[in-house]
Design a protein around this motif. Structure first.
Motif, PDB file in Angstrom:
ATOM      1  N   ILE A 182       8.737 -25.673  22.790  1.00 40.47           N
ATOM      2  CA  ILE A 182       8.179 -26.663  23.707  1.00 40.47           C
ATOM      3  C   ILE A 182       7.887 -26.029  25.060  1.00 40.47           C
ATOM      4  O   ILE A 182       8.504 -25.044  25.459  1.00 40.47           O
ATOM      5  N   THR A 183       6.945 -26.645  25.756  1.00 34.09           N
ATOM      6  CA  THR A 183       6.641 -26.255  27.130  1.00 34.09           C
ATOM      7  C   THR A 183       7.620 -26.956  28.066  1.00 34.09           C
ATOM      8  O   THR A 183       8.385 -27.837  27.649  1.00 34.09           O
ATOM      9  N   ILE A 184       7.581 -26.612  29.330  1.00 33.90           N
ATOM     10  CA  ILE A 184       8.425 -27.272  30.319  1.00 33.90           C
ATOM     11  C   ILE A 184       8.178 -28.776  30.315  1.00 33.90           C
ATOM     12  O   ILE A 184       9.101 -29.571  30.493  1.00 33.90           O
TER      13      ILE A 184
ATOM     14  N   GLY B 284       6.235 -12.907  23.698  1.00 28.18           N
ATOM     15  CA  GLY B 284       7.010 -12.105  22.757  1.00 28.18           C
ATOM     16  C   GLY B 284       7.613 -10.861  23.409  1.00 28.18           C
ATOM     17  O   GLY B 284       6.986 -10.217  24.235  1.00 28.18           O
ATOM     18  N   ASP B 285       8.861 -10.572  23.083  1.00 31.34           N
ATOM     19  CA  ASP B 285       9.524  -9.332  23.490  1.00 31.34           C
ATOM     20  C   ASP B 285      10.673  -9.110  22.508  1.00 31.34           C
ATOM     21  O   ASP B 285      10.869  -9.898  21.573  1.00 31.34           O
ATOM     22  N   GLU B 286      11.414  -8.048  22.691  1.00 30.89           N
ATOM     23  CA  GLU B 286      12.457  -7.699  21.723  1.00 30.89           C
ATOM     24  C   GLU B 286      13.531  -8.791  21.618  1.00 30.89           C
ATOM     25  O   GLU B 286      13.963  -9.149  20.521  1.00 30.89           O
ATOM     26  N   GLU B 287      13.969  -9.311  22.751  1.00 28.05           N
ATOM     27  CA  GLU B 287      14.998 -10.359  22.743  1.00 28.05           C
ATOM     28  C   GLU B 287      14.488 -11.621  22.069  1.00 28.05           C
ATOM     29  O   GLU B 287      15.189 -12.277  21.303  1.00 28.05           O
ATOM     30  N   TYR B 288      13.233 -11.950  22.345  1.00 28.94           N
ATOM     31  CA  TYR B 288      12.605 -13.113  21.705  1.00 28.94           C
ATOM     32  C   TYR B 288      12.563 -12.918  20.190  1.00 28.94           C
ATOM     33  O   TYR B 288      12.833 -13.849  19.427  1.00 28.94           O
ATOM     34  N   GLY B 289      12.250 -11.719  19.752  1.00 27.88           N
ATOM     35  CA  GLY B 289      12.221 -11.427  18.317  1.00 27.88           C
ATOM     36  C   GLY B 289      13.570 -11.654  17.663  1.00 27.88           C
ATOM     37  O   GLY B 289      13.653 -12.172  16.547  1.00 27.88           O
ATOM     38  N   LYS B 290      14.651 -11.292  18.351  1.00 26.21           N
ATOM     39  CA  LYS B 290      15.993 -11.510  17.814  1.00 26.21           C
ATOM     40  C   LYS B 290      16.301 -13.003  17.688  1.00 26.21           C
ATOM     41  O   LYS B 290      16.899 -13.446  16.711  1.00 26.21           O
TER      42      LYS B 290
ATOM     43  N   ILE C  96      12.193 -23.073  25.024  1.00 15.54           N
ATOM     44  CA  ILE C  96      11.463 -23.665  26.138  1.00 15.54           C
ATOM     45  C   ILE C  96      10.695 -22.560  26.858  1.00 15.54           C
ATOM     46  O   ILE C  96      11.280 -21.593  27.356  1.00 15.54           O
ATOM     47  N   TYR C  97       9.363 -22.715  26.909  1.00 21.25           N
ATOM     48  CA  TYR C  97       8.482 -21.683  27.450  1.00 21.25           C
ATOM     49  C   TYR C  97       8.067 -22.027  28.871  1.00 21.25           C
ATOM     50  O   TYR C  97       7.827 -23.198  29.182  1.00 21.25           O
ATOM     51  N   PRO C  98       7.948 -21.024  29.745  1.00 19.52           N
ATOM     52  CA  PRO C  98       7.614 -21.268  31.148  1.00 19.52           C
ATOM     53  C   PRO C  98       6.127 -21.541  31.354  1.00 19.52           C
ATOM     54  O   PRO C  98       5.392 -20.759  31.969  1.00 19.52           O
ATOM     55  N   VAL C  99       5.707 -22.675  30.840  1.00 19.19           N
ATOM     56  CA  VAL C  99       4.308 -23.078  30.963  1.00 19.19           C
ATOM     57  C   VAL C  99       4.241 -24.599  30.929  1.00 19.19           C
ATOM     58  O   VAL C  99       5.064 -25.252  30.281  1.00 19.19           O
TER      59      VAL C  99
ATOM     60  N   THR D 167      15.139 -14.964  27.578  1.00 21.80           N
ATOM     61  CA  THR D 167      14.480 -13.699  27.290  1.00 21.80           C
ATOM     62  C   THR D 167      13.898 -13.103  28.575  1.00 21.80           C
ATOM     63  O   THR D 167      13.711 -13.813  29.563  1.00 21.80           O
ATOM     64  N   PRO D 168      13.587 -11.806  28.566  1.00 20.24           N
ATOM     65  CA  PRO D 168      13.013 -11.172  29.764  1.00 20.24           C
ATOM     66  C   PRO D 168      11.714 -11.826  30.239  1.00 20.24           C
ATOM     67  O   PRO D 168      11.406 -11.780  31.430  1.00 20.24           O
ATOM     68  N   ARG D 169      10.980 -12.452  29.334  1.00 22.29           N
ATOM     69  CA  ARG D 169       9.729 -13.106  29.730  1.00 22.29           C
ATOM     70  C   ARG D 169       9.910 -14.587  30.039  1.00 22.29           C
ATOM     71  O   ARG D 169       8.938 -15.314  30.207  1.00 22.29           O
ATOM     72  N   GLY D 170      11.158 -15.018  30.110  1.00 23.89           N
ATOM     73  CA  GLY D 170      11.427 -16.363  30.618  1.00 23.89           C
ATOM     74  C   GLY D 170      11.525 -17.480  29.611  1.00 23.89           C
ATOM     75  O   GLY D 170      11.549 -18.647  29.990  1.00 23.89           O
ATOM     76  N   VAL D 171      11.596 -17.160  28.322  1.00 25.64           N
ATOM     77  CA  VAL D 171      11.794 -18.211  27.322  1.00 25.64           C
ATOM     78  C   VAL D 171      13.287 -18.536  27.267  1.00 25.64           C
ATOM     79  O   VAL D 171      14.123 -17.647  27.120  1.00 25.64           O
ATOM     80  N   MET D 172      13.603 -19.813  27.407  1.00 25.48           N
ATOM     81  CA  MET D 172      14.981 -20.274  27.284  1.00 25.48           C
ATOM     82  C   MET D 172      15.209 -20.752  25.861  1.00 25.48           C
ATOM     83  O   MET D 172      14.553 -21.693  25.413  1.00 25.48           O
TER      84      MET D 172
END
Length: 197
Positions: A10-12, A40-46, A146-149, A175-180
């Protein structure tokens, strides 16, 4: 009794429509399909790998149509997806060539499924189905990504029909790109009070 676990991107502002790509669900003139792609990043992939561990799934008919077209051809991206049971709530479909697909037609069918023997059942996408489950207080856990958008429009996870319910945090990652990535479990009724007392 089986747990029903809702997994939702979901978005914000609570939009959950077409996270995976522009053609996924353009209904209602939705223009932002694929809004999760930049995160997407490594932490998100996990996180995703854990969410996609094999479990039976429950889907609304529209989400099932999307999954049925995509996942049998790309099963290497979701190990076990062809083997688990796919339960589908639909008033229009009764069968599928996708192996291990079973069709349900009423909320009572879902209640019977929840009260049966077996492992957890994960719900993916399926905005209308999620709202129905929340209305009938059938959600045991929420796994929210939750995505920062903010998108402003699109199919939302929550509407005014949800049964009031309390939840407790059981897991969280940012995640480093801000996904909670947060997981909540059902925890009784809503508690109220006055701040400072």
């Amino acid at each position: 009794m089986r747990k029903i676990i809702v997994i939702t991107m979901i978005t914000i502002d609570g939009v959950m429509q077409a996270p995976g790509g522009p053609e996924e669900d353009p209904s209602g003139g939705f223009e932002y399909g694929g809004w999760v792609a930049p995160f997407g990043d490594e932490e998100y992939g996990k996180v995703m790998q854990k969410q996609m561990e094999p479990a039976d799934i429950l889907l609304g008919r529209k989400t099932f149509d999307i999954f049925e077209d995509y996942w049998p051809k790309h099963a290497e991206g979701w190990p076990g997806i062809n083997d688990v049971t796919k339960y589908v709530l639909s008033s229009t479909r009764k069968n599928s060539d996708w192996e291990n697909s079973e069709f349900l037609s009423t909320i009572e069918d879902i209640k019977k499924l929840k009260n049966s023997e077996g492992g957890d059942i994960k719900v993916w996408g399926s905005a209308t189905l999620v709202q129905l489950l929340l209305r009938h207080d059938l959600v045991d856990e929420l796994g929210l990504l939750i995505y920062p958008v903010i998108l402003g429009k699109g199919k939302k996870m929550f509407d005014d029909s949800s049964t009031p319910a309390g939840f407790s945090l059981i897991e969280n990652t940012v995640t480093p790109r801000g996904v909670m990535a947060v997981s909540y479990e059902r925890a009784g009724d809503v508690k109220t009070g006055t701040i400072g007392e």
